[in-house]
Each structure stands twice: as C-alpha cells, then as structure tokens.
Design a protein around this motif. Structure first.
Motif, PDB file in Angstrom:
ATOM      1  N   ALA A   1      44.731  15.319  22.457  1.00 15.21           N
ATOM      2  CA  ALA A   1      45.072  15.602  23.855  1.00 15.21           C
ATOM      3  C   ALA A   1      44.477  16.945  24.273  1.00 15.21           C
ATOM      4  N   LEU A   2      44.640  17.952  23.400  1.00 18.87           N
ATOM      5  CA  LEU A   2      44.102  19.277  23.717  1.00 18.87           C
ATOM      6  C   LEU A   2      42.591  19.216  23.874  1.00 18.87           C
ATOM      7  N   GLY A   3      41.958  18.469  22.974  1.00 18.44           N
ATOM      8  CA  GLY A   3      40.499  18.395  22.975  1.00 18.44           C
ATOM      9  C   GLY A   3      39.962  17.732  24.230  1.00 18.44           C
ATOM     10  N   LEU A   4      40.620  16.651  24.675  1.00 18.65           N
ATOM     11  CA  LEU A   4      40.138  15.967  25.878  1.00 18.65           C
ATOM     12  C   LEU A   4      40.206  16.897  27.085  1.00 18.65           C
TER      13      LEU A   4
ATOM     14  N   ALA B   1      43.270   7.425  33.308  1.00 24.37           N
ATOM     15  CA  ALA B   1      42.052   8.200  33.551  1.00 24.37           C
ATOM     16  C   ALA B   1      41.756   8.266  35.045  1.00 24.37           C
ATOM     17  N   LEU B   2      41.937   7.126  35.727  1.00 21.37           N
ATOM     18  CA  LEU B   2      41.681   7.109  37.171  1.00 21.37           C
ATOM     19  C   LEU B   2      42.645   8.041  37.905  1.00 21.37           C
ATOM     20  N   ALA B   3      43.932   7.964  37.516  1.00 22.73           N
ATOM     21  CA  ALA B   3      44.927   8.800  38.197  1.00 22.73           C
ATOM     22  C   ALA B   3      44.603  10.281  37.993  1.00 22.73           C
ATOM     23  N   GLY B   4      44.306  10.645  36.750  1.00 17.18           N
ATOM     24  CA  GLY B   4      43.925  12.037  36.471  1.00 17.18           C
ATOM     25  C   GLY B   4      42.664  12.409  37.229  1.00 17.18           C
ATOM     26  N   GLY B   5      41.729  11.462  37.286  1.00 12.42           N
ATOM     27  CA  GLY B   5      40.478  11.722  37.974  1.00 12.42           C
ATOM     28  C   GLY B   5      40.682  11.980  39.457  1.00 12.42           C
TER      29      GLY B   5
ATOM     30  N   VAL C   1      32.125  16.004  38.945  1.00 11.90           N
ATOM     31  CA  VAL C   1      32.457  16.731  37.730  1.00 11.90           C
ATOM     32  C   VAL C   1      33.958  17.040  37.685  1.00 11.90           C
ATOM     33  N   LEU C   2      34.546  17.320  38.850  1.00 14.87           N
ATOM     34  CA  LEU C   2      35.994  17.558  38.834  1.00 14.87           C
ATOM     35  C   LEU C   2      36.762  16.249  38.626  1.00 14.87           C
ATOM     36  N   PHE C   3      36.194  15.148  39.150  1.00 16.73           N
ATOM     37  CA  PHE C   3      36.810  13.845  38.880  1.00 16.73           C
ATOM     38  C   PHE C   3      36.791  13.558  37.384  1.00 16.73           C
ATOM     39  N   LEU C   4      35.643  13.784  36.752  1.00 17.06           N
ATOM     40  CA  LEU C   4      35.522  13.493  35.322  1.00 17.06           C
ATOM     41  C   LEU C   4      36.443  14.377  34.490  1.00 17.06           C
ATOM     42  N   ALA C   5      36.484  15.661  34.836  1.00 16.02           N
ATOM     43  CA  ALA C   5      37.376  16.564  34.104  1.00 16.02           C
ATOM     44  C   ALA C   5      38.818  16.085  34.234  1.00 16.02           C
ATOM     45  N   GLY C   6      39.195  15.683  35.449  1.00 19.53           N
ATOM     46  CA  GLY C   6      40.541  15.180  35.670  1.00 19.53           C
ATOM     47  C   GLY C   6      40.783  13.888  34.906  1.00 19.53           C
ATOM     48  N   ALA C   7      39.755  13.012  34.858  1.00 22.35           N
ATOM     49  CA  ALA C   7      39.897  11.742  34.155  1.00 22.35           C
ATOM     50  C   ALA C   7      40.148  11.991  32.664  1.00 22.35           C
ATOM     51  N   LEU C   8      39.448  12.966  32.108  1.00 21.44           N
ATOM     52  CA  LEU C   8      39.673  13.292  30.690  1.00 21.44           C
ATOM     53  C   LEU C   8      41.105  13.783  30.481  1.00 21.44           C
ATOM     54  N   GLY C   9      41.594  14.590  31.433  1.00 25.69           N
ATOM     55  CA  GLY C   9      42.986  15.039  31.350  1.00 25.69           C
ATOM     56  C   GLY C   9      43.950  13.865  31.452  1.00 25.69           C
TER      57      GLY C   9
END
Lengths: 360, 305
Positions: free
Chosen positions: A70-73, A128-132, A258-266
């Motif tokens: 989780a931390l790594g993603l 992933a979508l929601a985070g994104g 890029v912010l969508f992707l970062a959020g998706a990883l979160g």
C-alpha cells in the motif's frame, strides 16, 4: 560535457543520495533506540519484539510486505506526479476513496456474482477509478483555476477521511445492518470471492495477489518515466511549463492524466488494504498509510527502485513497531518519531545536495 | 430554537473556534511573510502537551501556559531554520514535524503519566466580563469563559492592527509579496521570516494550551486531531486577510458546535458531514468558487540573496 561524463556525474549524485538516506535512517533508528533505553525498557527486549513483529515468522514477513504494498503504490504515484513537478499529498484520501469503492462494489455492486477472477478484480478497478477521480479533481482545479495541488489534495484527504466515517456510520450507505445495539459502525465483511486470493494458499503466509500486481505496475511506471516520450514530456512540463508549451506539449492533459494516475494508484492501495487485509470498512480505514506513502515517495527521490526500498523499510518499521508495543510495552509512537527524524533530516540534507549540484 | 439553546450554542461555538482563531492568526502572519508553516498541527500539539505537563508539575496553570509557549520555540526554530536557511521544501518539513511531534508527545505522555492518564490537570480559571456576564440567558452560557479566551481575542485584534497600520506589518506583507524589494530597502527578509514563524509558533502554543488547560483540563494523545490543518484551511478560506480568517474560524467553530447541538434539537445530520464542512468550504474557496483567491505571491518560495 560528454554523455559518459554526465552519466558518471548522475551516478555519483545517486550514490550520494543513497548514502545520505541511509545515514538519515541510521541516525533516526539510533535516536529511537536511545528513547527506548530512556524509558527503562531493556534494549534487547525491544529489539527482539521489533524483529519478531517485523520478520520473526512467515506471517510477520507477509504482513510487513502487504503493508509495504500500500505504501509503495502511494509512493509510486507520488513519484509519477512529482516528475511533472506536482506534489500529490492526497494519498490518504485516495486510499479512503479506494476503500469505499472497493467495499461498495464487493458488497452491493454485484461483483461477487461475476465469473472467474472478476469478483476481486472489478472492485480493484472501481477503487482505482475512484482514487483516480479524487486525484483528478485536484488536476482540474490546478489546470483551470491554478489551485495549488498541495492544498487541494490535502483538503480532499480530510474530506475523504470523513466520507469513510459517514459511510460506516450511516445504514443507508455502507454500515452493516443494525440488528442489535452492539453492532459496530463498520461495513459487513466482504464476500470471500472478492478477497484477494493468497499466493500460496497457506494462511500462515498471507501474501496475496497484490504483490505481483504492484511489482508489475512499478516496472511499468519505471519504464514509462525513463524510457518513453510521455515520461520525457512530464519532465519537460515539470522543469519549465512555458518552454514545454512552446514545444507543443499539451500541459493541461498532462497535469490531469498524471494526477489521475497518481490518485488511481492510491485508490488501488486502498483496495489492497481492504480486499487483502481488513475485509471490512472501518472508520479509521486509511490510518495514516497515505501520509506514510507520501514520505516513502519523498525518500525515493524520484526513483521507482527507491520507492520499493523505502516502502519495505516503512512496512517493516510499522509491523515491528506494532509488536514492540504489544510485546515489550514500548509505545509504537516511537516509530513516528523515527519517521519524523528521517523526513526532517532528508529535507534539510537536500540543501547541501542542491548546492553541490549547482557547484556553489 | 429556545433561547437557552441558542446561548449554549453561541458559547460553545466561540469556545471551539478559539484554538483555530489563535493558530490561524499566527499562520496568517507566517504565510504573509512567505512561509507556509504546515507544522501548526505539531506546534499546537507541542503546546497542548507541554502546557498540560507544566501545569501538572508546577500546580500552576499560568506557569503551564508559559512552559507550553517556551516548549514550542525549539519547534518553531527548527521549522524556520529548515524552511528559510536550508530552503527545504516547506510542505515536507511541516509534515515531518507533525509526524515527529505526534510520535514524541505520545511517547513522552506514556512515559510520564503511564497508567495515571486520567489525572485531572489544573486548568486556567474562568472569568465573566462586567455587564456582559450579567445578561440573562447569555451572560453565563456565552461570556463565562476562561480568561485566556479574552486575552486571545485581544492578541488577535492587536495582530490585525499591527499587520494593517504599522511599518512592521508592511514589512511582513512585503516579505511575502516582494522579497527583493524588502532586501533592497535594507531590511532582512530572513529576519522577518524567522520572526513570523516564531510568532506562528507562539500563537499555536497558545492555541494548544487553550485546548489542554483552557478548555478541557486534560491531555489526550494526538488531541489536536487535525485542528492545525483546519487553521490552515481557515487562512485559505479567509483569503489571507485577518478579518475574513477570523470569520472563517468562527464559522468552523459553529460547524463543530452544531455536532453536539443538532442531535439535541432532533435534527438528524450525520456528524461526519459537519466535521467535513470546513474542509469542503476551504476547498471551494481555493477552487475559485468563493471569489478570487490571492495568496502571497512568494508563499513557499525560500529567499536567496
């Protein structure tokens, strides 16, 4: 300067960075040990308890690694956005949104009736979508109004934390049916088919499918950042937006993506925590993993292998710290002291490294 | 709404807004000078902890308050040194300090009090202003507060005056708006910014002490619980102006007070929504939905001579 000399120079800088990071970690651990000693707990007891909790059994190792996932993603997401000079401090909220989406999809979204591996994959995608989307909102604000993404992602983290709270407090949302007065404010446990399958099938070693998924994503992001045109564009946007715009790079889509992707990883990190470990949504679901993941990303200094190393470090630190409290009576808060010292030392050390670079 | 309830509501809104009001005013000065001091949360927690421990050890809450203020100064010095002299990323240093302080105060609290964690801590006395305290219904519920609340209001008003009408206020504004011009005029940007961070530390210490020895007379682990970030949100929502920041903090206080008030009135609004409201409002503000935002131009930019 020839390319070779440049590479050598970069290598040397990388090495200095690694040494400084190691020194910071060592210094922080020493302070932590001194604190333990000052509390009158025998050092050996504390260290044994820490080691037991962190890597003392296959179960402990797996738990530490699962924490590191989780931390790594979140850390990888941070590095990705940071390449475009964007600072995503919203990991906590993106995890929370991921957790909500994964819970909703697993319990009420019909995911459990799907064939094959879909029951656990669909909630992951939803997370992933929601985070994104949560990360993407910060992107929209940044691109349209110029809102500093640090402030917006931070505020959105707090909003998301309370959204989780709302979801598990309200029966209309995700709270389990209140059959008696003792039902806790949390969701039902998700169906077994929606839980992430274990790699070995041995419950004594609960490594789950999140591990290979996270590793593949790490490799992809590393390649995208260093070997593709997209990676180069991000760097251009980050270094000099005006020049990048002149060179024909579309800034707004880059920021959004890029912010969508970062959020998706979160968000994905949130789904790992829910489907791989906690199995039901509780009020303090994200419990600081997003902020720790941010620190993991910072420690990594822009490199994906760096994220993996620091995610493992923090994963093991967390597990060891928890057991130190249980077995040796040392507050696990000492781990926070250690983390804080690492962050502050590195933040300060950046000054000397920058100065070296510019040759002053 | 009955008059008594309105009075209780007004009183608790004011009481809950006070820590935000104090820390946000300090933060405002720091941000105006160009330093985004994200460590408000940590500074408040340090103040709350040291104030409570000092009060417990000496038996005097006033000495406790003093100890609380003194204890925050090293934290402020660290923040100022890292963000000004070492030009470190101000967000990183803020988060680092917050994590460190949460860990350190929790550890120290367990070490000092351990099982005696329910010990009552001597708190600051209450006071009613003359005349105001005698108003029926409202006098007791609204104005009978710890004297620190009134002292805090005076300090906030003084700060507003200094920022608006004095050369010092002008210098602080300029350090965040035109640091080069400040430097050319012979003033030291560095010194102004150090001072501003120390002031933010002082105000955060007051805010923290208000929580632990002013309001509830005890310390709990991580008791600030995000209030520092709420203060940051207050400054943003207040558009970096004292008056609007004060209004924002009062509003946040009222939103928090509603959590306790609405169930009593039989209105069913989820708690979480009310707690979320201030952050949501701040987000709308920075999102440009509540008028144009004007952050100090050189906020978070370290000054290099």
């Amino acid at each position: 300067m020839t390319t070779m000399a440049l590479n050598l120079w970069q290598q040397m800088r990388m090495q200095t960075a690694i040494w400084i990071s190691l020194a910071a970690v060592l210094f922080a651990v020493l302070v932590g040990l001194a604190l333990v000693a000052s509390m009158g707990v025998p050092l050996s007891d504390a260290i044994v308890a820490f080691a037991d909790g962190a890597w003392g059994s296959p179960y402990a190792i797996a738990a530490s690694i699962n924490r590191a996932l989780a931390l790594g993603l979140v850390g990888i997401g941070f590095v990705l956005a940071n390449r475009a000079n964007l600072t995503n401090v919203g990991g906590e909220g993106q995890i929370a949104l991921g957790g909500i989406a994964a819970t909703a999809m697993s319990l009420y979204g019909g995911a459990s009736h799907l064939p094959g591996p879909l029951p656990f994959i669909v909630p992951m995608i939803a997370a992933a979508l929601a985070g994104g989307v949560w990360g993407g909102i910060a992107g929209v604000l940044k691109a349209k109004v110029g809102t500093n993404e640090v402030i917006s992602t931070l505020l959105m983290s707090f909003i998301a934390i309370w959204l989780v709270y709302w979801c598990v407090q309200s029966e209309v949302l995700l709270r389990q049916p209140m059959n008696n007065t003792a039902t806790l404010p949390e969701s039902l446990e998700i169906p077994d088919v929606t839980k992430l399958p274990l790699l070995t099938g041995d419950p004594g070693m609960p490594l789950h499918w999140g591990l290979p998924i996270a590793l593949v994503l790490a490799v992809i992001v590393a390649i995208v950042l260093d070997k593709t045109v997209f990676g180069l564009r991000l760097r251009a946007v980050g270094l000099n937006p005006t020049a990048a715009r002149r060179a024909g790079i579309a800034i707004v889509p880059s920021i959004l993506l890029v912010l969508f992707l970062a959020g998706a990883l979160g968000g994905l990190a949130g789904s790992f925590m829910l489907q791989g470990e906690q199995y039901s949504l509780k009020a303090r679901f994200s419990s600081g993993y997003g902020f720790d993941g941010l620190v993991v990303g910072l420690l990594a200094r822009g490199s994906v292998p760096g994220v993996i190393a620091s995610a493992l470090l923090f994963g093991f630190l967390r597990s060891g710290g928890i057991n130190m409290e249980l077995a040796a009576g040392v507050p696990s808060a000492i781990v926070m002291v250690i983390q804080g010292i690492i962050i502050l030392t590195l933040a300060g050390a950046a000054f000397w490294m920058e100065r070296k670079k510019s040759g002053k | 709404m009955k008059l008594e309830m309105l009075a209780v509501f007004a009183g608790s809104s004011l009481r809950l807004a006070m820590p935000l009001l104090l820390s946000a005013t300090g933060e405002l000065v720091s941000e105006r000078a160009g330093v985004l001091n994200m460590s408000v949360e940590g500074m408040m927690l340090t103040g709350a902890f040291a104030g409570a421990m000092g009060s417990l050890a000496t038996g005097s809450p006033v000495l406790g308050l003093l100890i609380g203020i003194i204890a925050v100064m090293p934290v402020a010095a660290l923040q100022a040194f890292l963000s000004n002299t070492l030009r470190a990323n101000q967000i990183v240093t803020g988060i680092g300090i917050n994590i460190f302080v949460l860990g350190a105060t929790t550890t120290a609290y367990r070490a000092v009090l351990g099982s005696r964690s329910r010990t009552e801590i001597p708190g600051l006395g209450k006071w009613s202003p003359p005349f105001l305290g005698d108003i029926p219904y409202f006098g007791d519920a609204v104005f009978h507060q710890t004297w620190m609340l009134y002292a805090g209001l005076v300090i906030v008003a003084l700060t507003a005056w200094v920022m608006r009408y004095t050369a010092l206020g002008l210098a602080v504004h300029a350090a965040g708006a035109e640091p080069r011009a400040v430097d050319k005029s012979g003033l030291s940007v560095m010194r102004i910014r150090y001072g501003a961070v120390f002031f933010a530390g002082f105000m955060s210490a007051l805010a923290g002490c208000f929580l632990s020895i002013g309001d509830i007379h005890t310390f709990t682990e991580g008791m600030t619980n995000g209030a520092g970030y709420l203060a940051l949100a207050g400054v943003i929502f207040g558009n970096w102006k004292v008056g609007r920041t004060v209004m924002a903090c009062l509003f946040f206080g009222a939103a928090t007070a509603l959590q306790f008030q609405l169930p009593a009135m039989g209105v069913d609004v989820p708690n979480a929504v009310l707690i979320m409201l201030p952050y949501l409002m701040a987000l709308l503000a920075v999102g440009g939905l509540v008028g144009r935002q004007s952050a100090p131009p050189y906020l978070t930019h370290a000054f290099v001579r």
